[in-house]
Design a protein around this motif. Sequence first.
Motif, PDB file in Angstrom:
ATOM      1  N   SER A 230      -0.879  -1.879  -7.879  1.00 23.12           N
ATOM      2  CA  SER A 230      -0.500  -3.176  -8.434  1.00 23.12           C
ATOM      3  C   SER A 230      -1.527  -4.257  -8.103  1.00 23.12           C
ATOM      4  O   SER A 230      -1.177  -5.408  -7.835  1.00 23.12           O
ATOM      5  N   TRP A 243       2.557  -1.477 -12.518  1.00 20.27           N
ATOM      6  CA  TRP A 243       2.625  -0.496 -11.449  1.00 20.27           C
ATOM      7  C   TRP A 243       1.550   0.564 -11.651  1.00 20.27           C
ATOM      8  O   TRP A 243       1.787   1.640 -12.182  1.00 20.27           O
ATOM      9  N   ARG A 274       2.491  -2.184  -2.337  1.00 17.91           N
ATOM     10  CA  ARG A 274       2.112  -2.892  -3.567  1.00 17.91           C
ATOM     11  C   ARG A 274       1.700  -4.345  -3.351  1.00 17.91           C
ATOM     12  O   ARG A 274       1.622  -5.109  -4.306  1.00 17.91           O
ATOM     13  N   TYR A 275       1.369  -4.759  -2.150  1.00 15.53           N
ATOM     14  CA  TYR A 275       0.916  -6.135  -1.986  1.00 15.53           C
ATOM     15  C   TYR A 275       0.095  -6.293  -0.712  1.00 15.53           C
ATOM     16  O   TYR A 275       0.162  -5.487   0.208  1.00 15.53           O
ATOM     17  N   ALA A 290       1.970  -6.996  -6.435  1.00 16.34           N
ATOM     18  CA  ALA A 290       3.151  -6.983  -7.298  1.00 16.34           C
ATOM     19  C   ALA A 290       3.879  -8.322  -7.206  1.00 16.34           C
ATOM     20  O   ALA A 290       4.248  -8.774  -6.118  1.00 16.34           O
ATOM     21  N   GLU A 325       7.139  -7.315 -13.801  1.00 13.20           N
ATOM     22  CA  GLU A 325       6.241  -6.296 -13.265  1.00 13.20           C
ATOM     23  C   GLU A 325       4.773  -6.725 -13.309  1.00 13.20           C
ATOM     24  O   GLU A 325       3.878  -5.903 -13.172  1.00 13.20           O
ATOM     25  N   SER A 327       1.236  -7.950 -12.051  1.00 15.20           N
ATOM     26  CA  SER A 327       0.491  -7.882 -10.806  1.00 15.20           C
ATOM     27  C   SER A 327      -0.490  -9.045 -10.756  1.00 15.20           C
ATOM     28  O   SER A 327      -1.174  -9.327 -11.741  1.00 15.20           O
TER      29      SER A 327
END
Length: 457
Positions: A230, A243, A274-275, A290, A325, A327
């Motif tokens: 992401s 994703w 995811r971050y 994300a 969703e 990013s």
Amino acid sequence: MKLAKLMVLFASCLCFSLFANERSDAVMLTKKAATIKVPTATNSVDNGIAIENGEVWIWGYRDHAQQGNGKMNIPSNAPPDRATVLIEKGAYITKVAAGIYHMIALDDQGNVWGWGQNGAYEAGGYATTPWYLPTPSLVLEGKDVVMIDCGEYTSFALTRSGEVYAWGTAYFGQQANGIMVPDKIAPTEVHRVPQSYFNNSPVVSIGAGYESGYAINDRGEVFAWGDDESDQFGYENAPLGGWVHVYRTRPVQITNLPPGISGEDIVTITGGNRYTAFLTSEGEVWAMGAINHLGLGFGYLGPKLYIPEMYHTDKNGERYKVWFETSMADPQFVMDDVNTLYCRFGGCVAVTNDNELFTWGVTLAAGVENGSLWQIMYGYKPLKREVIGNLTKFDGGKESIIYWNDEGKAFGVGWNNHFKYDPKGKAPLVVNWPGVELKFVTDEMKKVYGEDFVPGQ
């Protein structure tokens, strides 16, 4: 109130699991460092972990050899206990980091110990160590380590001379060794990440996400490796966001830091699934990856409404449309006036200069709208949490927090399985704020240190 721009020593400027011990006064992390608190930060799911008097205390789930006393299994409802093998070996522990079921500890001599689950050698570091390691074993000895951290099944260490070591799984490139290793095959020894991967400069700070690692060199250049999911490393890997996994088997440089900020200004770099998030010496928290992990106002409100806000306004007042969703490859401003930042799988915890505690992160809980773990632990935006008494420190788990006050009391919030918050099993599976008191933990500490001992200070 901003944090003071002081030239201070490395030992006074490190956050959470990236910890410098008392011998590290020759190492400079940043030109604008600040004195901040140091919680015990782990990915541990099912147990509580704390340090008192240089000794590691563990309670809750202690199978997989996690007690550190030479035994494979301890009942989850057994009294809290210390990692007694470390005491017997004379190791005074300054920091503990943990993955899902393994732990590593840094002692005051700069040595790193490991124990617990070891299927990918994430605890012991070498193929000569068993699948489960009940007796803490020296992983790095005589290397003068000043910082440690853990991902899910990977461990990291930084030496005073600026060398980065990694061991454990490399399934997503977490070892920064240039290759991806299949899930059931782990590298068989501790890996030193080549200095050339950091532009041939010594590293002065490291961090870890869930399946990623971070480093800052002495020129203020920032690097990341592992699962760049992401866009969490600052690269637009998918034109429409979302994703998407990109596995960085060698460190890539994060070049899109906010204007006026370099690695020299960052006192904590961390992340989760995811971050990526980082804290500057000015007390500002920034994050990328994300959108629903970053505390910008996007999350889950129910089965049909996923976006509480259709637009985001950044620090400069610019407003733009964001989907659930999406990013964000560019770092986004989250909050300021922060002196401690701790992040793990789903979200972050921050303590302000006024000693207030905030959380934010994932709020999505499939099929559950109210009272879910995610909604209790985090918020769409930084949310001030009610705590009992005057906060002195907190210890974190994967989706749990244990905080301590100046009366020596401890309280648990979040995921409470395996008797982690109540050996009698009467506390709920998910504990809401302001938490449940862990008197059974502090009582055991007083049995060891005396009735006048005040834990958690």
